[in-house]
Enzyme design. Structure first.
Site, PDB file in Angstrom:
ATOM      1  N   HIS A 318       0.684  -1.256   0.000  1.00 34.26           N
ATOM      2  CA  HIS A 318      -0.013  -0.009   0.066  1.00 34.26           C
ATOM      3  C   HIS A 318       0.863   1.128  -0.037  1.00 34.26           C
ATOM      4  CE1 HIS A 318      -3.102   2.836   1.091  1.00 34.26           C
ATOM      5  NE2 HIS A 318      -3.935   1.847   1.119  1.00 34.26           N
ATOM      6  N   ARG A 338      -6.556  10.286  -0.019  1.00 32.64           N
ATOM      7  CA  ARG A 338      -6.328  10.632  -1.414  1.00 32.64           C
ATOM      8  C   ARG A 338      -7.385  11.028  -2.054  1.00 32.64           C
ATOM      9  NH1 ARG A 338      -2.844   6.730  -3.981  1.00 32.64           N
ATOM     10  NH2 ARG A 338      -3.081   5.494  -2.078  1.00 32.64           N
TER      11      ARG A 338
END
Length: 537
Positions: A318, A338
């Site tokens: 990740h 994000r």
């Protein structure tokens, strides 16, 4: 708390924020992505892999750490185990107490058969509990399972088994409704419409969430349903070997109490492996976002019994694991940060990539920025880049962070970092096991008769990279399907005499191949005392 270098870099981020917040960095071309991955992604670091010498995947490439436990000594001596008087007798034995195991148990119970869960920690101690961002499903106007398929298949580099992806995306809307009816508190508008957002690699807003603790909310609901139904759960008990019957079919497991080390025998008509991932193997020394028990147990059990693995050489790192402070090093910073507007910024205050590239491309971009380009921010523990979280409030309005990602805000607030005002430092963390046991798409059964697999222990659903929100989805879709299939199959099974002949055969194969190991598997739990002595994970 911050070093002078970190403070100076933070000033550059703040100074450039007004410009960066208006940017829309271009997406990379396919060729650029391919070159980036081959150069910087850990899956392409040849020195960290080896070829298996024995077993169903003989000759295939796997991480060094995985090879060590696949080609290791069993925890039991078959000649000393009495299988004649089982301690447990059930129709469906489910190994693993996370989202996939719970979903399987509920559906097996619905089918009217006896199901039992055995889990080496507590019910719910699983990667499911730690998933944050959400669960995908194409259930809104302007979207479709076909579009979801294209996103998922392409995001996995066109390597997934198409039938598995088809099952994943076509059963997704029903999975959401199933969870909703069970009581999962999804984010909804005032009129009850579910709120959906984008994720990396998605072409539509199809991410359903419960704030930024989606996995915990789903696991809470599933756990309560299992317990309320009275489905037996044997916790703090690990499956350390599968048992077969005289026909060579899966027929139970040897269990070990994690506290007393006492061995128990479980006989079953069918078995479901739902043991989750492998982050606590710390491949290549990476930190991990995974729960304490994620040590690839299901892969070891299945492999020794004769089940083939698919894509065991690919892991997901990740892109945004916490790189500072030390106390949460490696902890997941959800991709939802994000998707809400935060951008990845280097030490010089520059946005160096589109924030919604796929996870493997994002991770490789960060590694490149910190290594070859020398634009990383050095911390007392290592290096990272900024995730400029104050952008979220600029784009979405004051209060967005507290409303949409409260768990993230609280996690950093414990260390006096207010993510509404300060950017946070991130670096890739070992997150997901892309590969796993190969299953039949229609039945969820492995190459071993009566041995079913669900969740992260399955290989081929996501190909060589997984999109955000498709893991919480796959544990529901394939957990439910495995539970239904295993229950239906159990109704026609007559279990023969139990044996551990496959363990003897595997040990013999090791000897004939000249493999001499001091490793015992499955690993069960990480040994950080030993690791600290080696100054590595």
């Amino acid at each position: 708390m911050y070093t002078n270098e970190m403070l100076e870099s933070m000033k550059k981020v703040e100074a450039a924020r007004a410009v960066n917040v208006t940017l829309d960095p271009r997406r990379m071309t396919a060729d650029e992505k391919d070159q980036l991955l081959r150069t910087y992604h850990p899956d392409y670091k040849e020195s960290e892999f080896t070829n298996l010498e024995i077993g169903p995947n003989k000759g295939d490439k796997v991480p060094l750490e995985l090879a060590a436990i696949l080609q290791a000594n069993p925890r039991v001596n078959p000649d000393t185990i009495d299988l004649s008087n089982p301690d447990y007798d059930t129709d469906v034995l489910i190994i693993g107490g996370g989202g996939a195991g719970a979903s399987a148990a509920i559906e097996a119970n619905n089918a009217g058969v006896k199901a039992m869960i055995v889990t080496k920690l507590r019910m719910g101690d699983a990667n499911t509990m730690m998933a944050e961002g959400g669960i995908q499903a194409a259930d809104k106007p302007g979207d479709s399972p076909a579009q979801h398929f294209l996103d998922a298949f392409g995001g996995g580099h066109f390597a997934a088994k198409k039938k598995l992806v088809y099952k994943l995306v076509t059963e997704a809307p029903e999975a959401i409704q199933w969870l909703n009816h069970l009581g999962v508190e999804f984010d909804k508008d005032a009129d009850g419409t579910m709120i959906t957002t984008h994720g990396g690699g998605t072409s539509r807003k199809r991410m359903h969430a419960a704030k930024d603790y989606s996995g915990a909310e789903i696991m809470r609901t599933l756990r309560d349903e299992v317990l309320n139904r009275g489905i037996p759960v044997v916790d703090f008990t690990a499956a350390i070997e599968l048992i077969k019957d005289e026909n060579g079919h899966a027929a139970g497991a040897v269990l070990m109490n994690m506290e007393t080390k006492e061995l128990k025998i479980a006989r079953a008509k069918t078995v479901i492996i739902a043991t989750g991932g492998a982050g606590r193997m710390h491949y290549q020394g990476f930190p991990t976002s995974n729960h304490y028990g994620a040590t690839a147990d299901g892969l070891v059990l299945g492999y020794r019994a004769g089940a083939k693995l698919l894509y065991p050489d690919t892991l997901q790192y990740h892109p945004t694991g916490a790189a500072f402070p030390e106390q949460i090093f490696g902890a997941l910073v959800t991709e939802k940060v994000r998707s809400l507007g935060a951008m990845l910024i280097n030490a010089n205050g520059e946005a160096f990539m589109n924030p919604l590239e796929t996870r493997d491309v994002s991770a490789a971009s960060i590694i490149r920025e910190c290594s070859d380009r020398g634009n990383g921010v050095h911390t007392p523990e290592g290096v990272g880049v900024w995730l400029d979280t104050p952008m979220i409030e600029i784009k979405g309005g004051e209060g967005t962070i507290e409303k949409r990602i409260p768990a993230m805000m609280r996690m950093f607030a414990k260390y006096d970092i207010d993510i509404r005002k300060e950017p946070i430092l991130v670096y890739p963390t070992l997150h997901y096991q892309n590969g796993g046991i190969d299953i039949d798409p229609d039945t969820c059964m492995s190459a071993v008769e009566n041995l079913f697999v669900a969740g992260e222990a399955v290989g081929g659903i996501h190909g060589r990279n997984r999109l955000m929100g498709n893991s919480l989805l796959d544990i529901i879709v394939f957990g439910r399907d495995a539970g239904k299939a295993a229950a239906a199959k159990s109704k026609d099974v007559t279990v023969g005499a139990l044996n551990l002949d496959h363990v003897k055969a595997f040990t013999k194969e090791m000897e004939e191949a000249g493999i001499h190991s001091d490793v015992v598997s499955p690993k069960l739990l990480p040994d950080y005392r030993r690791a600290m002595n080696k100054e590595e994970f």
